[in-house]
Structures are given as C-alpha cells and as structure tokens.
Design a protein around this motif. Sequence first.
Motif, PDB file in Angstrom:
ATOM      1  N   THR A 285       0.851  -1.185   0.000  1.00  0.00           N
ATOM      2  CA  THR A 285       0.000   0.000   0.000  1.00  0.00           C
ATOM      3  C   THR A 285       0.891   1.240   0.000  1.00  0.00           C
ATOM      4  OG1 THR A 285      -0.051   0.144   2.415  1.00  0.00           O
ATOM      5  CG2 THR A 285      -1.718  -1.258   1.353  1.00  0.00           C
ATOM      6  N   PRO A 286       0.358   2.393  -0.379  1.00  0.00           N
ATOM      7  CA  PRO A 286       1.164   3.614  -0.320  1.00  0.00           C
ATOM      8  C   PRO A 286       1.766   3.852   1.066  1.00  0.00           C
ATOM      9  CG  PRO A 286      -0.820   3.998  -1.601  1.00  0.00           C
ATOM     10  CD  PRO A 286      -0.951   2.626  -1.017  1.00  0.00           C
ATOM     11  N   ARG A 287       1.004   3.525   2.107  1.00  0.00           N
ATOM     12  CA  ARG A 287       1.527   3.712   3.462  1.00  0.00           C
ATOM     13  C   ARG A 287       2.699   2.766   3.723  1.00  0.00           C
ATOM     14  NH1 ARG A 287      -1.676   2.557   9.180  1.00  0.00           N
ATOM     15  NH2 ARG A 287      -0.010   3.313  10.555  1.00  0.00           N
ATOM     16  N   ALA A 288       2.589   1.523   3.262  1.00  0.00           N
ATOM     17  CA  ALA A 288       3.674   0.565   3.451  1.00  0.00           C
ATOM     18  C   ALA A 288       4.914   0.973   2.667  1.00  0.00           C
ATOM     19  CB  ALA A 288       3.215  -0.826   3.027  1.00  0.00           C
ATOM     20  N   GLN A 289       4.715   1.539   1.468  1.00  0.00           N
ATOM     21  CA  GLN A 289       5.866   1.985   0.676  1.00  0.00           C
ATOM     22  C   GLN A 289       6.657   3.051   1.407  1.00  0.00           C
ATOM     23  OE1 GLN A 289       4.786   2.960  -3.472  1.00  0.00           O
ATOM     24  NE2 GLN A 289       2.932   1.743  -3.170  1.00  0.00           N
ATOM     25  N   ARG A 290       5.968   3.930   2.120  1.00  0.00           N
ATOM     26  CA  ARG A 290       6.652   5.023   2.817  1.00  0.00           C
ATOM     27  C   ARG A 290       7.445   4.548   4.028  1.00  0.00           C
ATOM     28  NH1 ARG A 290       1.644   7.601   1.592  1.00  0.00           N
ATOM     29  NH2 ARG A 290       0.855   7.180   3.704  1.00  0.00           N
ATOM     30  N   LEU A 291       7.208   3.322   4.461  1.00  0.00           N
ATOM     31  CA  LEU A 291       7.942   2.798   5.611  1.00  0.00           C
ATOM     32  C   LEU A 291       9.362   2.373   5.240  1.00  0.00           C
ATOM     33  CD1 LEU A 291       5.156   0.571   7.244  1.00  0.00           C
ATOM     34  CD2 LEU A 291       5.915   2.842   7.983  1.00  0.00           C
ATOM     35  N   PHE A 292       9.611   2.194   3.937  1.00  0.00           N
ATOM     36  CA  PHE A 292      10.927   1.741   3.490  1.00  0.00           C
ATOM     37  C   PHE A 292      11.862   2.916   3.246  1.00  0.00           C
ATOM     38  CE2 PHE A 292       8.497  -2.052   2.508  1.00  0.00           C
ATOM     39  CZ  PHE A 292       9.396  -3.078   2.762  1.00  0.00           C
ATOM     40  N   THR A 293      13.128   2.688   3.578  1.00  0.00           N
ATOM     41  CA  THR A 293      14.208   3.582   3.171  1.00  0.00           C
ATOM     42  C   THR A 293      15.148   2.750   2.311  1.00  0.00           C
ATOM     43  OG1 THR A 293      14.055   4.851   5.234  1.00  0.00           O
ATOM     44  CG2 THR A 293      16.072   5.084   3.933  1.00  0.00           C
ATOM     45  N   GLY A 294      14.995   2.869   1.012  1.00  0.00           N
ATOM     46  CA  GLY A 294      15.729   1.984   0.125  1.00  0.00           C
ATOM     47  C   GLY A 294      15.236   0.550   0.312  1.00  0.00           C
ATOM     48  N   ARG A 295      16.151  -0.319   0.737  1.00  0.00           N
ATOM     49  CA  ARG A 295      15.792  -1.725   0.955  1.00  0.00           C
ATOM     50  C   ARG A 295      15.669  -2.061   2.442  1.00  0.00           C
ATOM     51  NH1 ARG A 295      16.287  -5.096  -3.398  1.00  0.00           N
ATOM     52  NH2 ARG A 295      16.740  -6.905  -2.066  1.00  0.00           N
TER      53      ARG A 295
ATOM     54  N   ALA B 272       3.249   0.128  15.359  1.00  0.00           N
ATOM     55  CA  ALA B 272       2.600  -1.178  15.192  1.00  0.00           C
ATOM     56  C   ALA B 272       2.524  -1.585  13.723  1.00  0.00           C
ATOM     57  CB  ALA B 272       1.206  -1.138  15.807  1.00  0.00           C
ATOM     58  N   ALA B 273       2.269  -0.619  12.823  1.00  0.00           N
ATOM     59  CA  ALA B 273       2.139  -0.943  11.399  1.00  0.00           C
ATOM     60  C   ALA B 273       3.469  -1.430  10.823  1.00  0.00           C
ATOM     61  CB  ALA B 273       1.642   0.273  10.632  1.00  0.00           C
ATOM     62  N   SER B 274       4.548  -0.726  11.128  1.00  0.00           N
ATOM     63  CA  SER B 274       5.851  -1.149  10.605  1.00  0.00           C
ATOM     64  C   SER B 274       6.300  -2.455  11.243  1.00  0.00           C
ATOM     65  CB  SER B 274       6.894  -0.048  10.829  1.00  0.00           C
ATOM     66  OG  SER B 274       6.944   0.338  12.190  1.00  0.00           O
ATOM     67  N   ALA B 275       5.945  -2.669  12.519  1.00  0.00           N
ATOM     68  CA  ALA B 275       6.279  -3.944  13.174  1.00  0.00           C
ATOM     69  C   ALA B 275       5.552  -5.102  12.499  1.00  0.00           C
ATOM     70  CB  ALA B 275       5.930  -3.886  14.661  1.00  0.00           C
ATOM     71  N   LEU B 276       4.288  -4.877  12.147  1.00  0.00           N
ATOM     72  CA  LEU B 276       3.501  -5.923  11.492  1.00  0.00           C
ATOM     73  C   LEU B 276       4.079  -6.259  10.123  1.00  0.00           C
ATOM     74  CD1 LEU B 276       0.951  -7.704  11.638  1.00  0.00           C
ATOM     75  CD2 LEU B 276      -0.303  -5.823  10.542  1.00  0.00           C
ATOM     76  N   LEU B 277       4.448  -5.231   9.350  1.00  0.00           N
ATOM     77  CA  LEU B 277       5.010  -5.462   8.023  1.00  0.00           C
ATOM     78  C   LEU B 277       6.367  -6.156   8.119  1.00  0.00           C
ATOM     79  CD1 LEU B 277       4.999  -5.161   4.976  1.00  0.00           C
ATOM     80  CD2 LEU B 277       5.862  -2.820   5.248  1.00  0.00           C
ATOM     81  N   ALA B 278       7.230  -5.706   9.022  1.00  0.00           N
ATOM     82  CA  ALA B 278       8.539  -6.336   9.180  1.00  0.00           C
ATOM     83  C   ALA B 278       8.399  -7.791   9.597  1.00  0.00           C
ATOM     84  CB  ALA B 278       9.367  -5.567  10.210  1.00  0.00           C
ATOM     85  N   ASP B 279       7.457  -8.052  10.490  1.00  0.00           N
ATOM     86  CA  ASP B 279       7.227  -9.420  10.940  1.00  0.00           C
ATOM     87  C   ASP B 279       6.769 -10.306   9.773  1.00  0.00           C
ATOM     88  OD1 ASP B 279       6.871 -11.188  13.474  1.00  0.00           O
ATOM     89  OD2 ASP B 279       4.987 -11.442  12.394  1.00  0.00           O
ATOM     90  N   ARG B 280       5.910  -9.766   8.937  1.00  0.00           N
ATOM     91  CA  ARG B 280       5.407 -10.510   7.786  1.00  0.00           C
ATOM     92  C   ARG B 280       6.533 -10.809   6.795  1.00  0.00           C
ATOM     93  NH1 ARG B 280       2.288 -14.380   5.939  1.00  0.00           N
ATOM     94  NH2 ARG B 280       1.278 -13.951   3.942  1.00  0.00           N
ATOM     95  N   LEU B 281       7.409  -9.838   6.560  1.00  0.00           N
ATOM     96  CA  LEU B 281       8.523 -10.031   5.642  1.00  0.00           C
ATOM     97  C   LEU B 281       9.483 -11.107   6.161  1.00  0.00           C
ATOM     98  CD1 LEU B 281       9.321  -6.331   4.674  1.00  0.00           C
ATOM     99  CD2 LEU B 281       8.058  -8.019   3.330  1.00  0.00           C
ATOM    100  N   LEU B 282       9.713 -11.121   7.471  1.00  0.00           N
ATOM    101  CA  LEU B 282      10.564 -12.153   8.057  1.00  0.00           C
ATOM    102  C   LEU B 282       9.930 -13.526   7.908  1.00  0.00           C
ATOM    103  CD1 LEU B 282      11.718 -10.382  11.363  1.00  0.00           C
ATOM    104  CD2 LEU B 282      13.079 -10.768   9.302  1.00  0.00           C
ATOM    105  N   ASP B 283       8.622 -13.607   8.123  1.00  0.00           N
ATOM    106  CA  ASP B 283       7.924 -14.885   7.991  1.00  0.00           C
ATOM    107  C   ASP B 283       8.017 -15.447   6.574  1.00  0.00           C
ATOM    108  OD1 ASP B 283       7.095 -15.552  10.513  1.00  0.00           O
ATOM    109  OD2 ASP B 283       5.151 -14.566  10.350  1.00  0.00           O
ATOM    110  N   LEU B 284       7.942 -14.566   5.579  1.00  0.00           N
ATOM    111  CA  LEU B 284       7.954 -15.005   4.188  1.00  0.00           C
ATOM    112  C   LEU B 284       9.358 -15.257   3.654  1.00  0.00           C
ATOM    113  CD1 LEU B 284       5.261 -12.589   2.687  1.00  0.00           C
ATOM    114  CD2 LEU B 284       4.977 -14.990   3.343  1.00  0.00           C
ATOM    115  N   GLY B 285      10.385 -14.861   4.413  1.00  0.00           N
ATOM    116  CA  GLY B 285      11.750 -15.026   3.937  1.00  0.00           C
ATOM    117  C   GLY B 285      12.170 -13.973   2.942  1.00  0.00           C
TER     118      GLY B 285
END
Length: 461
Positions: free
Chosen positions: A36-46, A53-66
């Motif tokens: 989502t646009p909000r999720a895109q703004r959470l990244f700085t490069g890679r 809570a939102a960035s924690a949820l996204l980071a947790d999901r990325l770790l789960d997926l490898g």
Amino acid sequence: MTLPVGFLVELDRHTRIVDGGRALVGGFPTRLIRLTPRAQRLFTGRTLYVRDAASALLADRLLDLGTANPVVGALPSPADPRYTVVVPVRDRPRQLVRLLSSVGDGHPVIVVDDASRQPGAVAAVAARHGAKLLPLTTNVGPAGARNAGLRLVTTPFVVFVDSDIVLAPDTVPTLLRHFADPAVAMAVPRITGLPAADPTWIERYENARSSLDLGAHPAGVRPGSPVSWASTACVVARTDALAEGFDEGMRVGEDVDLCRRLIERGRRVRYEPAAEAAHEHRTRVDDWLLRKAVYGTGAHPLAERHPRFIAPAVFAPWSAALVTALLAQRRWSAPVAGAVLAGVTYRIGRRLGDTQDRHRLAARLTANGALAALAQTSALLDRHWWPLTVVGCVASRRVRRAAAVAALADIVLEYRRDRADLDPVRYGVARRLDDLAYGAGVWLSALKGRSTAALRPRVTR
C-alpha cells in the motif's frame, strides 16, 4: 509476539522491488507482495525500521515469508544476556582445552562427559578451566548429552558447542542480538574451517564446501529455502523455548529435527554468517567419507518424523514435466520443454496482473524455477539416487549421457562459486566422493527402515 521499536530489517538479496516500488517479489516459495502507499513510505531503500505497530507488522510478515532479514549490527543486546555454555564431549581432551580457552570468563560452563574411555583427562581439563563436570556412565550420544546439560541450565540462554569448535570473541554476543525478535528461539553462526599450517586436499575442499557451512548470506532457517536446516555444532537458544530439547532417539540428524519442531511451533531460527565459529575438519579421507555417510543415515529417521519436509527434491508439476522431457533425450524433448516454459511464463505473467514489465519478470521467474529444477535433478542423479544411476548407466546410453552432463556441470558451476583453494581435478574428485558417501548413507538408512520415504521426490503446487 511483536517486534520492538528500533528493530531493523533489510530485504533479502533474492527479493526484487518491482512495479516502481509498489510490489516485492521474493521469499520461499516466491510470492508477489503488493504494498500500500503507506507501506511503501515505511521503506528507506531496501531497509525497514520498526517505528510503530504498522511497521512492526510489516517487518514481521517479511521475516515470515523469507523476503527480509534482520540487520544484526543494528539490533540491541537482550535485556538479560546471561547464558550457560554446554559442551558435550567424549574423550578429545586436546580439542576441549582449545574450546574452553576460547569460551572466555564470566559465564557458567557445563562439560558433559558422554562416557569417555579416559574420563580422567576430560575431568582434568574441565577443572583447569573452572567448568562444571557432568559425567555420564552410559554413552547416550550428542542429543542425550546436550539434554543432560540443558537440565542444569538456569540462565535465559544456553549455548551448545561441540568440542571440535573454536569460538571467536564476538560469536555469542552477535547471535544474542537476534533475540531482540521475541519469536526467535535459536540462532546459529557460520561454521568455517579451523586454520591449518599445511591443510590436506580434503581440508581445502571442506573449507570451501563443508556440510556445516551454510553460506555467506543471512537467512531464516525454514524448509524449502536455501537454508533449510542448521547445525547445532554451535548454537545459541532460548532455554525456555527448547522444551523437551533434542530427540534422544536420534544419533544423527537431531539438529535438523530440532529446527523442524521449533518452526512447526511457530518459532524462528536464524542463520547469521556475521558470527563465525571455526570447526576442526577431518584430515583423513576414510574419516571424512565415514562422516559424510553418517550424515546420510539421518535421512530415514527424519523422513519418519517430518514426512512433509524431508525429500531429496521438490518439484512443481511443470518443472517435473520439464526435467522428464529433457531426460528423455528424444526429438520431441526440446519442443516439449520449450512449450512448458512458454506456458509457465504466460501463466505467471497473467498472475502478475498489471505489474510493470510483468512479461520480463515472468520470464525471469520461470528461468529461475527451471534452473532450480535442473539443479535438483543433477543432485538426484549424482547424490541421492547414484546407485540407480550406476545401474542405469550400464543399460542406457541416455542415462550415461545425462549422468556425465550432470556430474561435470555440477563440478564446473560449484567450483566457480566456491572459489576453493584447490585445483579443479581434486575438487571434482572430492565433490563426487562427497555425494557417493552421503548417498550411500541415505540408502543404508532407507534399507534399514524398509522405506523409500527419504528417496522419493515430492511434487507440489
């Protein structure tokens, strides 16, 4: 369990940012992740920094997926970093001296003597280094010895380390940083070769291609990924996460079993090459071959305990059709293989929807899948199924041709990747001996267990 504020993750090297930053492609198995646009703004490069809570949820999901890994250098140490070192040993007083000298002071050390033939030598080394000695009267193997030591641990963390390992000063402190993630139950370092003044050709091969060395890149340990298991030759774990500990019925493969059980319980296991531990590799060919065969004998017990995850190869239906067509070596093989690749590329392209450059991305994903399928087929011919390959070579020119191509291509590609301090001829001989010994162990375990479960590839969508 929520990732704490300040936790930093970085996209895995296999993860691609596509569609102008609106999506990610990666993970194991490969997925397209829309942002989502909000999720895109959470990244700085890679990288992604946990702020809320939102960035924690996204980071947790990325770790789960490898698709991402923690940046270990940016993580804090645990609030209570106390740990106990548990060393299972049977004889080997010289190696034990070297290990205990590298452990350092300030941490309890438990040496579990697994019924040594000369217990006095082990007791003297433990006493000299101030370690607590736990002597066992019956040899129970590595799993039982570790469990015996684990029952005496009262610190939040436990470090299991084998006697033929030498720790670097930052090995354990670096691994402890991964436990900033409350889901992490275990973290393992990269196992490198112990430097030798005049290494044998087998040592040189092991320094480049040790079964214990899981590579130069961080990863989550998970079935179906490049790092699908982790050795417990050296490991840091949460004491309360180990529950019943290792399976004492297993003399080999107990580390793979423990990883699987932790993952099945929803815990994470991290592989961190920034932390290293040096291992004394075997120097004699006969000892080395025996150890490789012993590793192979763990295949059937693991297949009994984890039938979904222990297979010599895993194919998608289309990749199984592709390799079958190529192995047939008929006039129709190339057209059929081409049609399969074209069909898969088209299907992936449709599933990518309106993703920018979706056809190019689909072609890349198809090519990666095809290369992985061919690599697994090569491993089947040269490693897991080599007794069948030998029989086939006697009866069929096509099998001889396929086996020769697989063996030579494997040596060329792996030699280039490993950059071994060894000439190509001896590297190639060691590579094939490695496969023969391991495959022999797999077949021995299958015959003993009267089951082909450890030999059967799995076809899955």
